[in-house]
Write a protein that holds these residues in place. Structure first.
Motif, short mmCIF file in Angstrom:
data_model
loop_
_atom_site.label_atom_id
_atom_site.label_comp_id
_atom_site.label_asym_id
_atom_site.label_seq_id
_atom_site.Cartn_x
_atom_site.Cartn_y
_atom_site.Cartn_z
N GLU A 131 0.82 -1.24 0.04
CA GLU A 131 -0.02 -0.02 0.08
C GLU A 131 0.81 1.40 0.17
O GLU A 131 0.33 2.43 0.38
CB GLU A 131 -0.82 0.23 1.20
N LEU A 163 -2.22 -2.87 -4.90
CA LEU A 163 -3.35 -2.90 -3.63
C LEU A 163 -3.42 -1.63 -3.10
O LEU A 163 -2.34 -1.32 -2.57
CB LEU A 163 -3.13 -3.99 -2.91
N ARG A 200 -5.67 -0.46 -0.92
CA ARG A 200 -6.33 -0.66 0.61
C ARG A 200 -7.02 -1.87 0.70
O ARG A 200 -7.56 -2.56 0.00
CB ARG A 200 -7.67 0.49 0.38
N PHE A 201 -6.88 -2.27 1.97
CA PHE A 201 -7.37 -3.57 2.63
C PHE A 201 -7.81 -3.28 4.00
O PHE A 201 -6.94 -3.08 4.82
CB PHE A 201 -6.11 -4.71 2.59
N TRP A 206 -11.43 -4.11 -0.29
CA TRP A 206 -10.15 -3.88 -0.66
C TRP A 206 -10.09 -3.40 -2.01
O TRP A 206 -11.15 -3.41 -2.73
CB TRP A 206 -9.02 -5.05 -0.83
N SER A 230 -0.99 -9.93 1.02
CA SER A 230 -1.38 -8.46 1.52
C SER A 230 -0.90 -8.51 2.71
O SER A 230 -0.50 -9.57 3.39
CB SER A 230 -2.69 -8.21 1.40
#
Length: 476
Positions: A267, A301, A303-304, A317, A385
Motif C-alpha cells: 500500500e 493494492l 487498500r485492505f 479492498w 497482502s
C-alpha cells in the motif's frame, strides 16, 4: 524568504477586458506573488510581485494598475481616465509603458497629483513571441491599513491607453478584480527512500501573518480510489495522524522532515492528504502530498480493511492497477501464523482503473480474527497482502457506516457496545452539526436538524475508554 502566492480571481476564471474601441486590449493571466508582510503601527506593509501577459499591439502602450481595500473601492466611469478624486483612498498605483521595451513610469499622466509607485521596483520582460510579453514587476511595497490582523482581499482595476496625456482616451479596462491572499500555504512530499524504504514525508505549513494564531491538522492516507484518473480526498481515506493545537505565524512555521508514517504491505503508493483547521480560518485547507514512488507488481493494492458488523466481518479492498491477475484467496487465522482459506473472489484480470472488492465473513470466530489476501496471478505466482485484525469479542465495539455516500442526506450507521449519546457530526472545519437520532437494534439513522450541504463530514464516536473513532461521510 519563503514565497507565497496570491491569485487574481475573476468570474468565469478569466480576465474579461471591456473594449472601448476597435483596438482590442489583451491583458491576461495576471498574478500576484506575496513576498512578505510586516506590521507598521496599526497598518501592514505588504510586499508583492505583479505579473501579467500583454499584447503590445492592441491598445496597451500605457497601462495603469490601481489597488484598494474592498470597503473603499470606488465606482469609476471609464469613459475618461480617472483623476485623483475618482480614485479615492487608493492604496497603490502603477504606471507602465510598453511602447517599445517595457518600463515603469514615475508619473501618472492623467493627473500629476497621483504619485505611482516607482522607487525600488524591478521590471522583468519576457518575449513570448508575436508581440506578446510576460511582464513582472518585483518589490512592490505599500501600506494596507489594519491588514496585519486579517490580511484582506484587495480589489483592483487595470486600464490602458494609446496616449500619454492629461486626458487620454481609455481604450480598454478591467475593473473590480479580486486580489486573494492564499494563506496559510501547505507544501510537502513523500520520500521514497528506495530501494528498502520505509516511506517518509516532509511537511511545511507557513503563513505570512506576523501575529501567531492557532491551527491543528490531520493527515489522511489516500484510499487509492481514482476519479477521472486522479486521486481525490474522499470518505475512504484513513486518518494516520492528528496534531494538537499549534501556533502558526511568519516566525513560527510548522515543519517536519523525513517523518515516518504507517502503511500496509503493498500500500506504499498511496498519497497523503493534509487537512488544516483553525478557529480563525474561514474554512478547512486541504492539500495533497504526492507519491511518485513506483511498485512493479501484478496487482497494486491501494487498500485492505476489515470492519466488525453486527454478527459478521466485512472485508473490502481496492486495486488501482491489475496486470494478468487471476483471483484473491481470503484467508483467516486465530494467531496470525496459521491461516485457512475462507473463500475466493475473481480478479478483473487486466485493468488500469480503480477496482473495488468485498467479502463478508458471516461466521467470524470469537475474539481476534486475522485476515490476509493471497493475490494470485494467471501464471500461478502470488503475493500476500498485509495482515489485518478484527476483534469479535463479546464487548467489541462496532461503529461502521451503512451506505456511503449518504445519498438521502440521512447518515445510517451501525453502533454496537457503545453509547449513542457520544456520537457527534462535524464538518471539515470542525463545526458541530445538530441532529436527531433514531435506531432499530444496533442500526442508527442520523438526521441533521437544518439539512446539510454537499461535502465531506466527520462522524465521531467518543468511546468510554477515552479514545475516539471517526468515519468520513460523503454527502453528494
Amino acid at each position: 524568504m519563503k514565497t507565497f502566492y496570491l491569485w487574481i480571481w475573476v468570474v468565469l476564471g478569466a480576465i474579461s477586458i471591456h473594449s472601448k474601441s476597435h483596438a482590442q486590449c489583451q491583458l491576461v493571466e495576471p498574478a500576484i506573488e506575496l513576498n512578505s508582510v510586516s506590521p507598521s503601527g496599526s497598518d501592514c506593509i505588504v510586499n508583492v510581485n505583479l505579473s501579467f501577459t500583454i499584447d503590445k499591439n492592441n491598445g496597451n502602450k500605457y497601462t495603469y494598475v490601481h489597488l484598494w481595500k474592498p470597503t473603499e473601492y470606488p465606482d469609476i466611469d471609464y469613459k475618461k481616465a480617472p483623476k485623483l478624486a475618482d480614485l479615492g483612498n487608493v492604496l497603490a498605483t502603477l504606471a507602465i509603458s510598453t511602447d517599445g521595451s517595457a518600463t515603469l513610469l514615475s508619473t501618472y499622466s492623467a493627473d500629476e497629483d497621483v504619485i505611482p509607485l516607482f522607487t525600488g521596483l524591478n521590471l522583468i520582460e519576457e518575449d513570448l513571441g508575436s508581440n506578446v510579453y510576460r511582464i513582472t514587476i518585483e518589490n512592490i511595497q505599500f501600506a494596507v491599513p489594519g491588514a496585519c490582523e486579517a490580511l484582506p482581499i484587495l480589489k483592483g482595476d487595470v486600464w490602458s491607453s494609446q496616449a500619454q496625456s492629461a486626458n487620454p482616451p481609455v481604450h480598454c479596462y478591467n475593473e473590480g478584480f479580486n486580489l486573494q491572499i492564499n494563506d496559510p500555504v501547505i507544501t510537502g512530499k513523500i520520500n521514497c527512500n528506495e530501494p528498502d524504504g520505509p516511506r517518509t514525508y516532509d511537511l511545511s505549513i507557513v503563513s505570512t501573518s506576523p501575529t501567531a494564531f492557532e491551527v491543528s491538522y490531520t493527515l489522511y492516507l489516500d484510499d487509492g480510489v481514482l476519479t477521472n484518473g486522479e486521486t481525490t480526498f474522499g470518505a475512504g481515506d484513513t486518518p494516520i495522524y492528528t496534531s494538537g493545537p499549534t501556533n502558526l505565524s511568519a516566525s513560527q512555521p510548522i515543519q517536519s522532515k523525513e517523518e515516518p508514517y504507517t502503511y500496509g504491505l503493498l500500500e506504499d503508493k498511496r498519497t497523503i492528504w493534509v487537512v488544516l483547521n483553525g478557529p480563525s480560518l474561514p474554512n478547512a485547507i486541504v492539500a495533497e502530498l504526492k507519491n511518485g514512488c513506483t511498485i512493479t507488481l501484478p496487482v497494486t493494492l491501494a487498500r485492505f480493511n476489515g470492519s466488525l458488523l453486527d454478527n459478521a466481518v466485512s472485508l473490502s479492498w481496492t486495486t488501482t492497477e491489475e496486470a494478468g491477475s487471476s483471483h484473491f484467496d481470503i484467508e483467516r487465522s486465530t494467531d496470525a501464523r496459521e491461516f485457512i482459506q475462507l473463500g475466493r473472489v475473481q480478479a478483473k484480470g487486466n485493468s488500469a482503473a480503480t477496482q473495488q472488492y468485498l467479502f463478508v465473513d458471516a461466521k467470524p470466530l470469537a475474539g481476534n480474527n486475522y485476515y490476509r489476501l493471497r493475490m494470485v496471478d494467471l501464471d500461478g505466482k502470488f503475493e500476500y497482502s498485509r495482515t489485518i485484525a478484527v476483534d469479535n469479542g463479546a464487548n467489541s465495539v462496532a461503529f461502521e457506516l451503512m451506505g456511503n455516500p449518504a445519498s438521502t442526506r440521512e447518515i445510517k450507521f451501525l453502533l454496537k457496545n457503545e453509547n449513542a449519546s457520544n456520537v457527534n457530526l462535524y464538518d471539515l472545519s470542525g463545526r458541530a452539526i445538530r441532529f436527531s437520532l433514531s435506531h432499530t437494534g444496533n442500526e442508527f439513522v442520523l438526521k441533521p436538524k437544518n439539512g446539510i450541504s454537499s461535502g465531506l463530514y466527520i462522524l465521531s464516536l467518543q468511546r468510554s475508554n477515552a479514545s475516539t473513532l471517526t468515519r468520513k461521510v460523503l454527502v453528494p
